[in-house]
Each structure stands twice: as C-alpha cells, then as structure tokens.
Design a protein around this motif. Sequence first.
Motif, PDB file in Angstrom:
ATOM      1  N   ALA A  84      93.618   3.983  19.002  1.00  0.00           N
ATOM      2  CA  ALA A  84      92.604   3.033  19.467  1.00  0.00           C
ATOM      3  C   ALA A  84      92.007   3.469  20.803  1.00  0.00           C
ATOM      4  O   ALA A  84      90.782   3.404  21.010  1.00  0.00           O
ATOM      5  N   VAL A  85      92.851   3.913  21.724  1.00  0.00           N
ATOM      6  CA  VAL A  85      92.346   4.368  23.026  1.00  0.00           C
ATOM      7  C   VAL A  85      91.512   5.630  22.863  1.00  0.00           C
ATOM      8  O   VAL A  85      90.473   5.797  23.518  1.00  0.00           O
ATOM      9  N   ALA A  86      91.935   6.550  21.987  1.00  0.00           N
ATOM     10  CA  ALA A  86      91.147   7.759  21.741  1.00  0.00           C
ATOM     11  C   ALA A  86      89.771   7.412  21.166  1.00  0.00           C
ATOM     12  O   ALA A  86      88.769   8.056  21.493  1.00  0.00           O
ATOM     13  N   MET A  87      89.707   6.389  20.318  1.00  0.00           N
ATOM     14  CA  MET A  87      88.416   5.962  19.779  1.00  0.00           C
ATOM     15  C   MET A  87      87.510   5.438  20.892  1.00  0.00           C
ATOM     16  O   MET A  87      86.305   5.736  20.926  1.00  0.00           O
ATOM     17  N   LEU A  88      88.079   4.678  21.824  1.00  0.00           N
ATOM     18  CA  LEU A  88      87.294   4.174  22.951  1.00  0.00           C
ATOM     19  C   LEU A  88      86.763   5.318  23.813  1.00  0.00           C
ATOM     20  O   LEU A  88      85.635   5.259  24.324  1.00  0.00           O
ATOM     21  N   GLN A  89      87.563   6.367  23.991  1.00  0.00           N
ATOM     22  CA  GLN A  89      87.098   7.533  24.748  1.00  0.00           C
ATOM     23  C   GLN A  89      85.911   8.181  24.054  1.00  0.00           C
ATOM     24  O   GLN A  89      84.936   8.592  24.703  1.00  0.00           O
ATOM     25  N   ALA A  90      85.949   8.285  22.716  1.00  0.00           N
ATOM     26  CA  ALA A  90      84.841   8.870  21.965  1.00  0.00           C
ATOM     27  C   ALA A  90      83.584   8.012  22.099  1.00  0.00           C
ATOM     28  O   ALA A  90      82.466   8.539  22.221  1.00  0.00           O
ATOM     29  N   VAL A  91      83.752   6.684  22.077  1.00  0.00           N
ATOM     30  CA  VAL A  91      82.604   5.787  22.238  1.00  0.00           C
ATOM     31  C   VAL A  91      81.972   5.974  23.618  1.00  0.00           C
ATOM     32  O   VAL A  91      80.740   6.063  23.757  1.00  0.00           O
ATOM     33  N   LEU A  92      82.810   6.046  24.658  1.00  0.00           N
ATOM     34  CA  LEU A  92      82.300   6.244  26.015  1.00  0.00           C
ATOM     35  C   LEU A  92      81.548   7.562  26.135  1.00  0.00           C
ATOM     36  O   LEU A  92      80.467   7.634  26.747  1.00  0.00           O
ATOM     37  N   LEU A  93      82.093   8.613  25.546  1.00  0.00           N
ATOM     38  CA  LEU A  93      81.447   9.919  25.576  1.00  0.00           C
ATOM     39  C   LEU A  93      80.101   9.869  24.869  1.00  0.00           C
ATOM     40  O   LEU A  93      79.098  10.437  25.353  1.00  0.00           O
ATOM     41  N   ALA A  94      80.032   9.168  23.733  1.00  0.00           N
ATOM     42  CA  ALA A  94      78.779   9.058  22.994  1.00  0.00           C
ATOM     43  C   ALA A  94      77.727   8.304  23.802  1.00  0.00           C
ATOM     44  O   ALA A  94      76.555   8.695  23.823  1.00  0.00           O
ATOM     45  N   VAL A  95      78.144   7.228  24.480  1.00  0.00           N
ATOM     46  CA  VAL A  95      77.191   6.443  25.272  1.00  0.00           C
ATOM     47  C   VAL A  95      76.641   7.271  26.430  1.00  0.00           C
ATOM     48  O   VAL A  95      75.424   7.310  26.678  1.00  0.00           O
ATOM     49  N   LEU A  96      77.520   7.952  27.149  1.00  0.00           N
ATOM     50  CA  LEU A  96      77.083   8.755  28.291  1.00  0.00           C
ATOM     51  C   LEU A  96      76.158   9.884  27.850  1.00  0.00           C
ATOM     52  O   LEU A  96      75.120  10.149  28.490  1.00  0.00           O
ATOM     53  N   ALA A  97      76.515  10.559  26.762  1.00  0.00           N
ATOM     54  CA  ALA A  97      75.673  11.655  26.282  1.00  0.00           C
ATOM     55  C   ALA A  97      74.349  11.132  25.739  1.00  0.00           C
ATOM     56  O   ALA A  97      73.291  11.737  25.950  1.00  0.00           O
ATOM     57  N   GLY A  98      74.399   9.996  25.042  1.00  0.00           N
ATOM     58  CA  GLY A  98      73.192   9.439  24.463  1.00  0.00           C
ATOM     59  C   GLY A  98      72.159   9.037  25.498  1.00  0.00           C
ATOM     60  O   GLY A  98      70.947   9.176  25.262  1.00  0.00           O
ATOM     61  N   PHE A  99      72.617   8.564  26.652  1.00  0.00           N
ATOM     62  CA  PHE A  99      71.694   8.152  27.712  1.00  0.00           C
ATOM     63  C   PHE A  99      71.438   9.269  28.728  1.00  0.00           C
ATOM     64  O   PHE A  99      70.834   9.029  29.775  1.00  0.00           O
ATOM     65  N   GLY A 100      71.925  10.484  28.451  1.00  0.00           N
ATOM     66  CA  GLY A 100      71.663  11.619  29.331  1.00  0.00           C
ATOM     67  C   GLY A 100      72.367  11.535  30.665  1.00  0.00           C
ATOM     68  O   GLY A 100      71.898  12.119  31.649  1.00  0.00           O
ATOM     69  N   LEU A 101      73.493  10.836  30.719  1.00  0.00           N
ATOM     70  CA  LEU A 101      74.206  10.654  31.982  1.00  0.00           C
ATOM     71  C   LEU A 101      75.372  11.625  32.156  1.00  0.00           C
ATOM     72  O   LEU A 101      76.005  11.645  33.209  1.00  0.00           O
ATOM     73  N   VAL A 102      75.642  12.400  31.136  1.00  0.00           N
ATOM     74  CA  VAL A 102      76.830  13.246  31.178  1.00  0.00           C
ATOM     75  C   VAL A 102      76.588  14.467  32.064  1.00  0.00           C
ATOM     76  O   VAL A 102      75.482  15.013  32.128  1.00  0.00           O
ATOM     77  N   THR A 103      77.634  14.874  32.772  1.00  0.00           N
ATOM     78  CA  THR A 103      77.628  16.067  33.623  1.00  0.00           C
ATOM     79  C   THR A 103      78.906  16.856  33.337  1.00  0.00           C
ATOM     80  O   THR A 103      79.848  16.325  32.736  1.00  0.00           O
ATOM     81  N   PRO A 104      78.968  18.116  33.768  1.00  0.00           N
ATOM     82  CA  PRO A 104      80.223  18.853  33.584  1.00  0.00           C
ATOM     83  C   PRO A 104      81.436  18.150  34.190  1.00  0.00           C
ATOM     84  O   PRO A 104      82.519  18.155  33.592  1.00  0.00           O
ATOM     85  N   MET A 105      81.271  17.519  35.348  1.00  0.00           N
ATOM     86  CA  MET A 105      82.405  16.822  35.960  1.00  0.00           C
ATOM     87  C   MET A 105      82.849  15.627  35.127  1.00  0.00           C
ATOM     88  O   MET A 105      84.047  15.360  34.986  1.00  0.00           O
ATOM     89  N   LEU A 106      81.892  14.889  34.560  1.00  0.00           N
ATOM     90  CA  LEU A 106      82.250  13.774  33.690  1.00  0.00           C
ATOM     91  C   LEU A 106      82.957  14.272  32.429  1.00  0.00           C
ATOM     92  O   LEU A 106      83.914  13.643  31.953  1.00  0.00           O
ATOM     93  N   LEU A 107      82.506  15.390  31.886  1.00  0.00           N
ATOM     94  CA  LEU A 107      83.177  15.954  30.712  1.00  0.00           C
ATOM     95  C   LEU A 107      84.613  16.341  31.037  1.00  0.00           C
ATOM     96  O   LEU A 107      85.525  16.126  30.227  1.00  0.00           O
ATOM     97  N   ILE A 108      84.821  16.903  32.209  1.00  0.00           N
ATOM     98  CA  ILE A 108      86.179  17.261  32.635  1.00  0.00           C
ATOM     99  C   ILE A 108      87.038  16.000  32.756  1.00  0.00           C
ATOM    100  O   ILE A 108      88.192  15.956  32.308  1.00  0.00           O
ATOM    101  N   GLY A 109      86.467  14.927  33.342  1.00  0.00           N
ATOM    102  CA  GLY A 109      87.211  13.682  33.485  1.00  0.00           C
ATOM    103  C   GLY A 109      87.560  13.050  32.149  1.00  0.00           C
ATOM    104  O   GLY A 109      88.685  12.575  31.942  1.00  0.00           O
ATOM    105  N   LEU A 110      86.612  13.049  31.198  1.00  0.00           N
ATOM    106  CA  LEU A 110      86.885  12.487  29.880  1.00  0.00           C
ATOM    107  C   LEU A 110      87.883  13.339  29.102  1.00  0.00           C
ATOM    108  O   LEU A 110      88.690  12.816  28.328  1.00  0.00           O
TER     109      LEU A 110
END
Length: 406
Positions: A84-110
């Motif tokens: 369940a927690v892994a699914m939430l991480q995937a949802v967060l990653l999709a939202v950040l990438a979808g809105f163009g907010l993702v950066t290399p540092m955020l990818l490292i954190g996720l």
Amino acid sequence: MPAFLRALNSRNYRLYFAGQLISLAGTWMQQIAMIWLAYRLSNSAFVLGTIGFASQIPILVFGSFGGVWVDRLDRRRLMIWTQAVAMLQAVLLAVLAGFGLVTPMLLIGLAFLLGCVNALDVPVRQAIAVQLVDDPEHLPNAIALNSMLMNGGRFVGPALAGIVVAAFGETACFVLNAASYLAVLLALVAIRLEPMPPRAQAPALQALREGIAYAMAHPFIRRSLLLVASISFLATPYAVMLPVFAREIFGGDARTYGFLVGSAGAGSLAGSLLLATHGEPRRIARWVAWAAPAVGACLAGFALTPWHALAVLLLMGVGFAVILAVAGSNVLIQTRVEDAFRGRVMALYSMAFLGVAPLGSFAVGSFGHVLGIRATLAACGVASLACGLVYRNAARRAMRAATAGG
C-alpha cells in the motif's frame, strides 16, 4: 500442474502468483521510466549511480531490523502495508511528473522512500513463500517461480516502458505502476494463512544478533551470502549504466535502453525457468558453482564489445548467470534454514543482494564519471570473475568433503 508449476497446486500461492504477475511488470516499468527520466533531466552517470544508491541503501541499513519484524509479525499483513505504501509512492511520483515538478533531487528522494519500504517488503516477500505452499517439498519450486515472476517482469516491463515512454512520456509508466499494485493487494486480502506458532520474543537487538550468529555459524549460508554480496557489488550495478550504453555508445533512445534491459531480463527469465523445471538442490548447487565465475566473464565481455548484437547476447549471459547464482543461492539457503530464523536470514540475503548493490552503483557511477564507463565495468567484470572462481573452488571442496563424510 506440470512439474515446473507444481507450487501452483496451492490456492494461496496461486493467488499470490497472479497478483505479482501484474504488479511486477508495473514495478519494472516505473524503474525504467524513472532512470530514463533522471538521465534525460541530468545527462549524468553520477546521478544514475546516486539514484541506484538511494533506492537500495535503506535495505543495507534497515534490512536486518526488517528481518526481526518478519520473524515476529503476521507476514501477510506486513505485505499488505508495504504494498500500500509503495502504491502511494507511485501515485506521488506520477503527480509530480505529470505537473512537471520533478527534479533529479526529488527522484533521488522518492527512490530513497521506496528503498525504505523495500527494507521490510523484500525479506517478508522471501520468507512468506514457505507459508504459501501446502507441501513443503514445493518450496524450492515456489522460490524459483518467484524468481521467474521477477525476471518475467524484468523482461516485459522494460520493453513496455520503452514503448510507453516514447509514445506518452514517463508519467504514463508511473500511473500504470500505481494501478498495478491493486492486483497484489487484492490477492493478499484473499489469501488465508494458518497463524504462526507463538515464539519467545527476545529484545530486538538480541534477536538481530542471534540471527547474524546463526547465519555465520553455518559455512554454507555464510559462503552463499558472500557470493551474493560480491555479485551485487561488482556485477549488478551495470543495470544503472545501461542508459549511457543505449544513448552514447550505441546511439539509441528509450527503446534501445528498454531492449538492452529486456535482453538481460530474457537471460534471467531463462535461468528462472531452468531452476523451476529442474530445481533439485544438488543440481542447483552445481549450477551455482559454474554460474558464479560466468557472471564476471560475461560482464567484462559486454563492457568491451563494440558490436551491439554481441552486447545483447552477452547481456543475456549476464542475466542468465546472475539468476542462477543469486536465485539458486536463495533456494539452497531456504532449504537449509530453520523457520524460526527464516526472516532474519532472508533479511541478510536481501541485504547482500539488494543492500550492497547501492554501494556498487555509487562506486561504478563515480569511477565511470572519471575513468569511463567501459573501463569501469570491465574492471568490475574481472573482479567478479575472480570472486566467482574463489567461490567455485570452496564449493567443490565442501562437496568433496560432504561426499567423503557420507
């Protein structure tokens, strides 16, 4: 069921297998898309190595304590929470990438967040297999089928990811992965397991020390863990460098990258099928002894070849040899370990395979940035070959001693 699917005679394992069949393809799609996105944003081998480091270092740091919890708590419930927690991480990653907010540092954190989840999920996934099969003699087949699932996902997921990324972008892969977790969650809810017998609850640190002492006191388990750790550090970091080979060496794109990863996955899938079909422990022990040095030989050849077709074949060889050595060691350890220590020993196995890998990824990324990726991977292949030969000689001596003693 056919002999190579005999573990599927158990209802609980059938449910687990079906859920994982869908989920693992999504997991590999996310991993490929995440690495490609990081490389597209940074153009840096160092960033790729850092993401590999961040995603797996929690297993090395926290995995041993995860094993203590696996030996104490209900394993099915633990898996429900981790998925369940892994699914939430995937949802967060999709939202950040979808809105163009993702950066290399955020990818490292996720990646680090998912690694923390896996510090508990990986040992519980390994340890629960013995509870899912009705016949204990089907355990080696269940472990081999788990490996086949993982590598089937590794074969299908990257190919799908390459197509999806090229057509719709990385965000689509993250969304598909989030949805795929529903399959394994539904399967886990439907599984019915007998309650584990009550056990004395030693303090966590004492239980951890007892698990480590148990593993180190058994020469075979100790030798297997050292082999897996050497492969993890020296050989498996090639995977995070494949974007460099795909774009800079072979002049390709995301499809080329997905094809390279899928080639290694095809070799791994073939090795998993071999383990599932002919999974008798004595035969597996011989295969592991041969596969251990073959990993390094194939990796060195891949690093040095200038021909794309030969590189694909050598990657298949790397995947085949790695799965025989690593998954074969898993089967052999699980057939020897006492169930009271299973969670802790499998946590040590997970640390050796997945926890040591980030150190290798970080080292390969760092040296590759300075010395060049070809020279770095070639040196890793030669060192892995040497470690494999040492293991093979030790294993042959142990087999001869066991035969003489019998």
